[in-house]
Design a protein around this motif. Structure first.
Motif, PDB file in Angstrom:
ATOM      1  N   ILE A  32       7.968  -7.673   5.480  1.00  0.00           N
ATOM      2  CA  ILE A  32       7.480  -8.750   6.344  1.00  0.00           C
ATOM      3  C   ILE A  32       5.962  -8.669   6.516  1.00  0.00           C
ATOM      4  O   ILE A  32       5.250  -9.674   6.388  1.00  0.00           O
ATOM      5  CB  ILE A  32       8.181  -8.696   7.716  1.00  0.00           C
ATOM      6  N   VAL A  33       5.450  -7.467   6.800  1.00  0.00           N
ATOM      7  CA  VAL A  33       4.008  -7.315   7.022  1.00  0.00           C
ATOM      8  C   VAL A  33       3.228  -7.612   5.743  1.00  0.00           C
ATOM      9  O   VAL A  33       2.180  -8.274   5.782  1.00  0.00           O
ATOM     10  CB  VAL A  33       3.685  -5.899   7.550  1.00  0.00           C
ATOM     11  N   LEU A  34       3.722  -7.156   4.609  1.00  0.00           N
ATOM     12  CA  LEU A  34       3.039  -7.449   3.347  1.00  0.00           C
ATOM     13  C   LEU A  34       2.976  -8.954   3.099  1.00  0.00           C
ATOM     14  O   LEU A  34       1.953  -9.484   2.629  1.00  0.00           O
ATOM     15  CB  LEU A  34       3.747  -6.759   2.191  1.00  0.00           C
ATOM     16  N   LYS A  35       4.047  -9.652   3.413  1.00  0.00           N
ATOM     17  CA  LYS A  35       4.081 -11.094   3.190  1.00  0.00           C
ATOM     18  C   LYS A  35       3.228 -11.836   4.207  1.00  0.00           C
ATOM     19  O   LYS A  35       2.405 -12.693   3.834  1.00  0.00           O
ATOM     20  CB  LYS A  35       5.537 -11.589   3.259  1.00  0.00           C
ATOM     21  N   GLU A  36       3.404 -11.528   5.496  1.00  0.00           N
ATOM     22  CA  GLU A  36       2.723 -12.288   6.534  1.00  0.00           C
ATOM     23  C   GLU A  36       1.228 -12.006   6.588  1.00  0.00           C
ATOM     24  O   GLU A  36       0.425 -12.915   6.843  1.00  0.00           O
ATOM     25  CB  GLU A  36       3.363 -12.004   7.890  1.00  0.00           C
ATOM     26  N   ASP A  37       0.834 -10.740   6.367  1.00  0.00           N
ATOM     27  CA  ASP A  37      -0.581 -10.367   6.516  1.00  0.00           C
ATOM     28  C   ASP A  37      -1.360 -10.427   5.205  1.00  0.00           C
ATOM     29  O   ASP A  37      -2.586 -10.618   5.232  1.00  0.00           O
ATOM     30  CB  ASP A  37      -0.690  -8.955   7.097  1.00  0.00           C
ATOM     31  N   PHE A  38      -0.660 -10.281   4.064  1.00  0.00           N
ATOM     32  CA  PHE A  38      -1.385 -10.177   2.789  1.00  0.00           C
ATOM     33  C   PHE A  38      -0.848 -11.111   1.702  1.00  0.00           C
ATOM     34  O   PHE A  38      -1.338 -11.082   0.577  1.00  0.00           O
ATOM     35  CB  PHE A  38      -1.322  -8.726   2.277  1.00  0.00           C
ATOM     36  N   ASN A  39       0.136 -11.931   2.057  1.00  0.00           N
ATOM     37  CA  ASN A  39       0.737 -12.876   1.116  1.00  0.00           C
ATOM     38  C   ASN A  39       1.256 -12.189  -0.154  1.00  0.00           C
ATOM     39  O   ASN A  39       1.117 -12.706  -1.262  1.00  0.00           O
ATOM     40  CB  ASN A  39      -0.262 -13.984   0.740  1.00  0.00           C
ATOM     41  N   ILE A  40       1.832 -11.020   0.036  1.00  0.00           N
ATOM     42  CA  ILE A  40       2.406 -10.268  -1.085  1.00  0.00           C
ATOM     43  C   ILE A  40       3.919 -10.400  -1.031  1.00  0.00           C
ATOM     44  O   ILE A  40       4.552 -10.046  -0.040  1.00  0.00           O
ATOM     45  CB  ILE A  40       1.995  -8.791  -1.022  1.00  0.00           C
ATOM     46  N   ASN A  41       4.482 -10.936  -2.102  1.00  0.00           N
ATOM     47  CA  ASN A  41       5.920 -11.120  -2.186  1.00  0.00           C
ATOM     48  C   ASN A  41       6.592  -9.846  -2.679  1.00  0.00           C
ATOM     49  O   ASN A  41       5.999  -9.045  -3.406  1.00  0.00           O
ATOM     50  CB  ASN A  41       6.254 -12.265  -3.136  1.00  0.00           C
ATOM     51  N   GLU A  42       7.865  -9.687  -2.316  1.00  0.00           N
ATOM     52  CA  GLU A  42       8.608  -8.508  -2.734  1.00  0.00           C
ATOM     53  C   GLU A  42       8.659  -8.390  -4.253  1.00  0.00           C
ATOM     54  O   GLU A  42       8.688  -7.287  -4.804  1.00  0.00           O
ATOM     55  CB  GLU A  42      10.016  -8.538  -2.151  1.00  0.00           C
ATOM     56  N   ALA A  43       8.649  -9.530  -4.955  1.00  0.00           N
ATOM     57  CA  ALA A  43       8.695  -9.518  -6.425  1.00  0.00           C
ATOM     58  C   ALA A  43       7.450  -8.895  -7.039  1.00  0.00           C
ATOM     59  O   ALA A  43       7.469  -8.479  -8.207  1.00  0.00           O
ATOM     60  CB  ALA A  43       8.873 -10.941  -6.945  1.00  0.00           C
ATOM     61  N   ASP A  44       6.367  -8.803  -6.265  1.00  0.00           N
ATOM     62  CA  ASP A  44       5.112  -8.224  -6.750  1.00  0.00           C
ATOM     63  C   ASP A  44       5.007  -6.736  -6.451  1.00  0.00           C
ATOM     64  O   ASP A  44       3.964  -6.124  -6.681  1.00  0.00           O
ATOM     65  CB  ASP A  44       3.917  -8.943  -6.111  1.00  0.00           C
ATOM     66  N   VAL A  45       6.089  -6.146  -5.941  1.00  0.00           N
ATOM     67  CA  VAL A  45       6.066  -4.745  -5.516  1.00  0.00           C
ATOM     68  C   VAL A  45       7.140  -3.956  -6.261  1.00  0.00           C
ATOM     69  O   VAL A  45       8.293  -4.381  -6.359  1.00  0.00           O
ATOM     70  CB  VAL A  45       6.318  -4.626  -3.996  1.00  0.00           C
ATOM     71  N   THR A  46       6.746  -2.805  -6.799  1.00  0.00           N
ATOM     72  CA  THR A  46       7.691  -1.842  -7.343  1.00  0.00           C
ATOM     73  C   THR A  46       7.835  -0.714  -6.343  1.00  0.00           C
ATOM     74  O   THR A  46       6.840  -0.070  -5.985  1.00  0.00           O
ATOM     75  CB  THR A  46       7.216  -1.277  -8.693  1.00  0.00           C
ATOM     76  N   LYS A  47       9.051  -0.487  -5.879  1.00  0.00           N
ATOM     77  CA  LYS A  47       9.308   0.551  -4.885  1.00  0.00           C
ATOM     78  C   LYS A  47       9.940   1.747  -5.576  1.00  0.00           C
ATOM     79  O   LYS A  47      11.032   1.653  -6.137  1.00  0.00           O
ATOM     80  CB  LYS A  47      10.237   0.010  -3.796  1.00  0.00           C
ATOM     81  N   ARG A  48       9.249   2.858  -5.546  1.00  0.00           N
ATOM     82  CA  ARG A  48       9.704   4.073  -6.226  1.00  0.00           C
ATOM     83  C   ARG A  48      10.320   5.007  -5.187  1.00  0.00           C
ATOM     84  O   ARG A  48       9.616   5.562  -4.340  1.00  0.00           O
ATOM     85  CB  ARG A  48       8.543   4.724  -6.963  1.00  0.00           C
ATOM     86  N   VAL A  49      11.618   5.147  -5.255  1.00  0.00           N
ATOM     87  CA  VAL A  49      12.375   5.863  -4.232  1.00  0.00           C
ATOM     88  C   VAL A  49      12.784   7.234  -4.751  1.00  0.00           C
ATOM     89  O   VAL A  49      13.436   7.344  -5.788  1.00  0.00           O
ATOM     90  CB  VAL A  49      13.627   5.050  -3.827  1.00  0.00           C
ATOM     91  N   HIS A  50      12.389   8.267  -4.026  1.00  0.00           N
ATOM     92  CA  HIS A  50      12.714   9.651  -4.372  1.00  0.00           C
ATOM     93  C   HIS A  50      13.584  10.253  -3.273  1.00  0.00           C
ATOM     94  O   HIS A  50      13.337  10.008  -2.093  1.00  0.00           O
ATOM     95  CB  HIS A  50      11.440  10.499  -4.496  1.00  0.00           C
ATOM     96  N   SER A  51      14.548  11.053  -3.640  1.00  0.00           N
ATOM     97  CA  SER A  51      15.441  11.665  -2.660  1.00  0.00           C
ATOM     98  C   SER A  51      15.578  13.159  -2.917  1.00  0.00           C
ATOM     99  O   SER A  51      15.586  13.596  -4.073  1.00  0.00           O
ATOM    100  CB  SER A  51      16.823  11.006  -2.724  1.00  0.00           C
ATOM    101  N   SER A  52      15.670  13.929  -1.837  1.00  0.00           N
ATOM    102  CA  SER A  52      15.940  15.374  -1.971  1.00  0.00           C
ATOM    103  C   SER A  52      16.793  15.840  -0.799  1.00  0.00           C
ATOM    104  O   SER A  52      16.521  16.851  -0.171  1.00  0.00           O
ATOM    105  CB  SER A  52      14.639  16.185  -2.036  1.00  0.00           C
ATOM    106  N   SER A  53      17.831  15.089  -0.495  1.00  0.00           N
ATOM    107  CA  SER A  53      18.684  15.383   0.651  1.00  0.00           C
ATOM    108  C   SER A  53      19.707  16.469   0.325  1.00  0.00           C
ATOM    109  O   SER A  53      20.079  16.681  -0.831  1.00  0.00           O
ATOM    110  CB  SER A  53      19.414  14.114   1.103  1.00  0.00           C
TER     111      SER A  53
END
Length: 230
Positions: free
Chosen positions: A92-113
């Motif tokens: 929401i903040v990326l879109k509302e404050d910077f006009n960045i859509n989710e499609a323009d973002v790669t989210k790299r998720v790491h886990s060590s649980s």
């Protein structure tokens, strides 16, 4: 490639094409100044996987997040649910404050649980954009926090209980890398893919160089950007 016992010595020796890592062998911590290729060949490829990236103060980096849940204190809370909650507010903040859509973002998720601890690292790569420094990432996350305070209702628990570690945006922060574990543990950070050089490099927080545009980050109260711990 050279090693040093003190961080300042590593900085003094650093060249523009190199990175700084903290490594731990035999329980002793030290700093390594070298290229990504050299570090991979010398350490990770050889199974020496107790390394941290030093996020150099004042240099561009990607948005990075550290999530932790003590399962003994919070047995009903899953770290992946903390991530899903935080993710929607960042989007929401990326879109509302910077006009960045989710499609323009790669989210790299790491886990060590494991059975006692839920642990995740997330790194955001935004097309053509980057944060000017770790301090700017901290300011952005404080903006997200302010948004949750105003709009998130009970979701503020993710910050109140410190599931989202807001203390990591400090000068020259150590950030555990993909494929690595804390010393004398087997909680290796994984993204579910084979640990290759290419996979490891693209999952680092700080690029060696970049031509991306800086995001126009401010503090939530429009005061100058501040660095935690400075």
């Amino acid at each position: 490639m050279k090693t040093y016992w003190r961080q300042q010595q590593a900085y003094d020796a650093l060249q523009s094409h190199q990175c700084i890592f903290q490594n731990q062998s035999g329980g002793k911590r030290y700093y390594v100044v070298c290229t990504n290729e050299e570090y991979w060949t010398k350490f990770l490829e050889q199974g020496d996987r107790y390394g941290y990236e030093v996020i150099q103060n004042g240099k561009p980096c990607h948005l990075h997040i550290d999530l932790d849940v003590d399962k003994n204190r919070f047995p009903s809370i899953k770290v992946v649910d903390i991530w899903k909650t935080l993710e929607k507010y960042i989007d929401i903040v990326l879109k509302e404050d910077f006009n960045i859509n989710e499609a323009d973002v790669t989210k790299r998720v790491h886990s060590s649980s494991n059975r006692d601890k839920g642990s995740m690292h997330i790194i955001f790569n935004i097309n053509g954009k980057i944060f000017e420094s770790n301090a700017h990432v901290g300011a952005f996350m404080r903006t997200v926090f302010s948004y949750v305070v105003s709009n998130g209702g009970e979701d503020i628990i993710i910050f109140d209980e410190k599931f989202v570690d807001m203390a990591i945006y400090t000068p020259n922060r150590l950030f555990r890398m993909l494929g690595c574990a804390k010393w004398d543990t087997t909680r290796y950070l994984t993204n579910g893919k084979e640990l290759t050089f290419e996979n490891w490099v693209e999952n680092k927080v700080q690029p060696v160089s970049t031509t991306a545009e800086f995001l126009p980050i401010t503090e939530p109260d429009n005061t100058p950007i501040r660095m935690n711990g400075s």
